[in-house]
Scaffold this active site. Sequence first.
Site, short mmCIF file in Angstrom:
data_model
loop_
_atom_site.label_atom_id
_atom_site.label_comp_id
_atom_site.label_asym_id
_atom_site.label_seq_id
_atom_site.Cartn_x
_atom_site.Cartn_y
_atom_site.Cartn_z
N ARG A 206 -53.99 22.30 -34.09
CA ARG A 206 -52.73 21.94 -33.41
C ARG A 206 -52.97 21.94 -31.90
NH1 ARG A 206 -48.06 25.50 -35.55
NH2 ARG A 206 -48.28 24.24 -37.42
N ARG B 157 -45.27 29.80 -28.87
CA ARG B 157 -45.89 28.52 -29.26
C ARG B 157 -45.56 27.43 -28.23
NH1 ARG B 157 -46.69 28.50 -35.00
NH2 ARG B 157 -47.22 30.60 -35.63
N LYS C 147 -44.64 34.89 -34.88
CA LYS C 147 -44.56 33.71 -34.02
C LYS C 147 -43.29 33.72 -33.18
CE LYS C 147 -44.72 30.88 -37.63
NZ LYS C 147 -44.52 29.78 -38.60
N LYS D 274 -40.78 31.10 -30.55
CA LYS D 274 -40.55 29.69 -30.24
C LYS D 274 -39.47 29.49 -29.17
CE LYS D 274 -42.19 28.15 -34.69
NZ LYS D 274 -41.93 27.37 -35.90
N CYS E 241 -41.59 17.56 -43.32
CA CYS E 241 -42.75 18.36 -42.91
C CYS E 241 -43.99 17.79 -43.58
CB CYS E 241 -42.56 19.81 -43.30
SG CYS E 241 -42.73 20.07 -45.08
N CYS F 185 -50.93 21.40 -46.63
CA CYS F 185 -50.26 22.68 -46.40
C CYS F 185 -50.45 23.62 -47.59
CB CYS F 185 -48.77 22.48 -46.14
SG CYS F 185 -47.96 24.06 -45.89
N CYS G 253 -41.37 23.48 -48.89
CA CYS G 253 -41.14 24.89 -49.27
C CYS G 253 -40.05 25.44 -48.37
CB CYS G 253 -42.45 25.69 -49.15
SG CYS G 253 -42.78 26.31 -47.50
N CYS H 4 -40.12 23.91 -41.95
CA CYS H 4 -40.81 23.31 -40.80
C CYS H 4 -40.14 22.04 -40.27
CB CYS H 4 -42.26 23.03 -41.14
SG CYS H 4 -43.18 24.53 -41.53
FE1 SRM Z 1 -44.30 25.37 -39.75
C1 SRM Z 1 -46.17 27.56 -41.52
C2 SRM Z 1 -46.49 22.94 -40.32
C3 SRM Z 1 -42.77 23.50 -37.40
C4 SRM Z 1 -41.58 27.44 -39.90
N1 SRM Z 1 -46.07 25.30 -40.70
C5 SRM Z 1 -46.70 26.33 -41.33
C6 SRM Z 1 -48.12 25.92 -41.77
C7 SRM Z 1 -49.05 26.28 -40.66
C8 SRM Z 1 -48.56 26.45 -43.13
C9 SRM Z 1 -49.34 27.74 -43.19
O1 SRM Z 1 -48.94 28.75 -42.61
O2 SRM Z 1 -50.38 27.73 -43.87
C10 SRM Z 1 -47.91 24.38 -41.87
C11 SRM Z 1 -49.17 23.53 -41.71
C12 SRM Z 1 -49.05 22.27 -42.52
C13 SRM Z 1 -50.10 21.30 -42.24
O3 SRM Z 1 -50.88 20.97 -43.18
O4 SRM Z 1 -50.18 20.78 -41.13
C14 SRM Z 1 -46.78 24.17 -40.89
N2 SRM Z 1 -44.67 23.60 -38.93
C15 SRM Z 1 -45.56 22.69 -39.37
C16 SRM Z 1 -45.39 21.36 -38.69
C17 SRM Z 1 -46.69 20.61 -38.46
C18 SRM Z 1 -44.39 20.53 -39.52
C19 SRM Z 1 -44.33 19.06 -39.20
O5 SRM Z 1 -44.41 18.30 -40.17
O6 SRM Z 1 -44.17 18.67 -38.04
C20 SRM Z 1 -44.66 21.81 -37.41
C21 SRM Z 1 -45.61 22.18 -36.30
C22 SRM Z 1 -44.88 22.59 -35.08
C23 SRM Z 1 -45.73 22.81 -33.87
O7 SRM Z 1 -46.20 21.83 -33.31
O8 SRM Z 1 -45.88 23.97 -33.47
C24 SRM Z 1 -43.97 23.06 -37.91
N3 SRM Z 1 -42.54 25.49 -38.74
C25 SRM Z 1 -42.04 24.55 -37.89
C26 SRM Z 1 -40.65 24.79 -37.65
C27 SRM Z 1 -39.73 23.91 -36.81
C28 SRM Z 1 -39.63 24.40 -35.39
O9 SRM Z 1 -40.38 25.28 -34.97
O10 SRM Z 1 -38.78 23.88 -34.69
C29 SRM Z 1 -40.30 25.91 -38.39
C30 SRM Z 1 -38.88 26.51 -38.52
C31 SRM Z 1 -38.44 27.25 -37.34
C32 SRM Z 1 -38.85 28.68 -37.41
O11 SRM Z 1 -39.97 28.98 -37.01
O12 SRM Z 1 -38.08 29.49 -37.92
C33 SRM Z 1 -41.50 26.35 -39.06
N4 SRM Z 1 -43.95 27.22 -40.52
C34 SRM Z 1 -42.75 27.86 -40.54
C35 SRM Z 1 -42.87 29.06 -41.31
C36 SRM Z 1 -41.73 30.09 -41.58
C37 SRM Z 1 -41.68 31.11 -40.53
C38 SRM Z 1 -40.69 32.20 -40.85
O13 SRM Z 1 -40.05 32.71 -39.96
O14 SRM Z 1 -40.59 32.59 -42.01
C39 SRM Z 1 -44.20 29.10 -41.79
C40 SRM Z 1 -44.84 30.19 -42.67
C41 SRM Z 1 -45.20 31.40 -41.92
O15 SRM Z 1 -45.18 31.47 -40.69
O16 SRM Z 1 -45.55 32.37 -42.60
C42 SRM Z 1 -44.84 27.92 -41.28
FE1 SF4 Z 2 -45.82 23.64 -45.41
FE2 SF4 Z 2 -43.52 24.66 -46.12
FE3 SF4 Z 2 -43.97 24.12 -43.57
FE4 SF4 Z 2 -43.62 22.16 -45.23
S1 SF4 Z 2 -42.10 23.72 -44.74
S2 SF4 Z 2 -45.28 22.30 -43.73
S3 SF4 Z 2 -44.51 22.91 -47.10
S4 SF4 Z 2 -45.02 25.63 -44.76
#
Ligand code: SRM
Ligand code: SF4
Length: 569
Positions: free
Chosen positions: A74, A143, A207, A209, A428, A434, A473, A477
Amino acid sequence: MSETKLAANEYIKIRSNYLRGTLAEELTDVSTGAISEDSQQLIKFHGSYMQDDRDLRADRRKHRLEKAYSFMIRIRVPGGVSTPAQWLATDALCEKYGNHDFKLTTRQAFQLHGVIKSNLKRTIQEINQAAMDTIAACGDVNRNVMCNPNPHLSHIHAAALQAAQAISDHLTPRTGAYHEIWLDGEKVETSEEEVEPIYGKTYLPRKFKITIAIPPSNDVDIYANCLSFIAIAEKDQLVGYNVAVGGGMGMTHGAEETFPRIADVIGFCTPEQVVEVAEMVVKVQRDFGCRTDRKHARLKYTVQDHGPDWFLQKLNEYLGWSLQPVRDFVFENNGDRYGWVTDPLGNSHLTLFIEGGRVIDRPGQPMRTGLKEIAQVHTGDFRLTANQNVIIANVTPAQRPVIEALVEKYGLEDGKKRSALRLNALACVALPTCALSLAEAERYLPVLIDDLEKEIESAGLRHDAITIRMTGCPNGCARPYIAEIGFVGRGPERYNVYLGGGHAGQRLSKLYKADVPQSEIPALLRPVIQRYAKEREDGEKLGDFVIRAGIIAATVQGDDFHKNIVPCP
Ligand code: SRM
Ligand code: SF4
């Protein structure tokens, strides 16, 4: 008295010597494409995740092969502003070391997928050579800082962007580990312990944000972030920012103690105070966030547990002065405005629709090549939006015909031919990269929208903007719990369907029906869409209508998300 057991990641951080661990040694081990479990956690702080191609898992298991490991990288893009040279560098890297495409993320960053271990270091080096970095793109730190990317909002936008970049710089970890491991930086031999002035040795519990929004656009979705600044302008001058804390999306199916939460707007600060406020909010979370249970460790739970008033009081204590009372503001939407717009200086800006944020060449749709050719001639910048789109920004009058010709030649999408439903959709990544996905998202949402468009069009709603978001899931995201229609993966080809989020992302949705087979989704939503078309009031948005019509209950805050569910008819 027995000591409280911390979450496992806390010990990994303590052992890591400021994020070094054994990463450097493991990168040179050619006997496996993987890295150890501790390193898988640590490498996140450096902007990368170990993944495997889930499409290939079964076949490789059958042939007793190691999983097809590779790394997602990233790239941080504070405020989403990238130069044409940086766009070209990302494009070249995805071709050379990645899966021949790249992703514009929901946080205005670039992502490369499919980088194998032996190419990881040179990819990160080349990213840095292009004046970008990956440190703190992931991990228990702040982030990528988001900001409204519309340059035509002129001086207010410029000031907000500067604030986003200043916050980003200020909160970047100071450890020398990143330079040592990836950039062959000198190890500084000293008897003094390294200092991480803001985070300390164990960084944050989880994390973190940050966003900056400029009303009336909430395109960065402030309510889903730990900390946000909402620009307040009076007489066309930026006077400061409202401060919002405690938003977040992630939850776990079946675990009611986890829930999405909408941020609380707690006060106001001047532009000069923004960086200090960001630092102190981080420090309150560093000191009071939960370090025993990672599922309870986000700032949203700190705010929920203690209450927003306590948080404000604590923040004022840390600041040594008090935030001012909240100023009035109104958000109208959280989507992007497509096509060309010209600012008072005569420069033009073109927002292009990038489905699922995937910059890719497909047969008959050479979008990646088209954008690359634009980057080769463009003298302005590229602005990544939080809705996974791109703005070709600051196009001079002389250059506009050149860019227009390239848009035409490569069939790039300025939104004109698409339904408002598709233009307001987010998905996402999910499968195949993922590790956490339970169902498809990016690959399936366009197909589902094909079907839903039939329902929308027969109801006469083709031009009505409805926010629709899908994740593979419950981690959220693509911020599905603040969409008017949200789909959250439960298992292969099955989704929980949510309704009733605010059109400006200001209200959480509610579960409408759980565990719906994907083939049944259009029939499930048909009556809702038809009633909306017939019974809505003038200008009423779908998210508001479903609540007024009693189709779904409104969510209030925090753990209420799981309660008062009105069973769907
Ligand atoms: Fe996310 C984990 C992709 C924005 C909440 N997110 C992941 C991971 C890294 C999976 C992992 O932990 O193994 C995903 C990688 C997938 C891949 O193959 O690329 C992933 N998240 C993404 C992206 C790429 C989605 C997209 O299609 O654009 C976004 C990258 C953002 C960036 O540039 O930094 C992305 N993730 C978000 C958002 C939206 C936001 O931040 O505005 C959220 C919800 C907001 C929040 O954080 O509450 C989000 N991602 C999560 C979570 C749940 C966190 C939690 O509080 O429970 C995880 C899982 C974790 O952290 O354990 C996660
Ligand atoms: Fe992966 Fe779940 Fe985030 Fe989608 S919402 S990128 S399935 S961790």
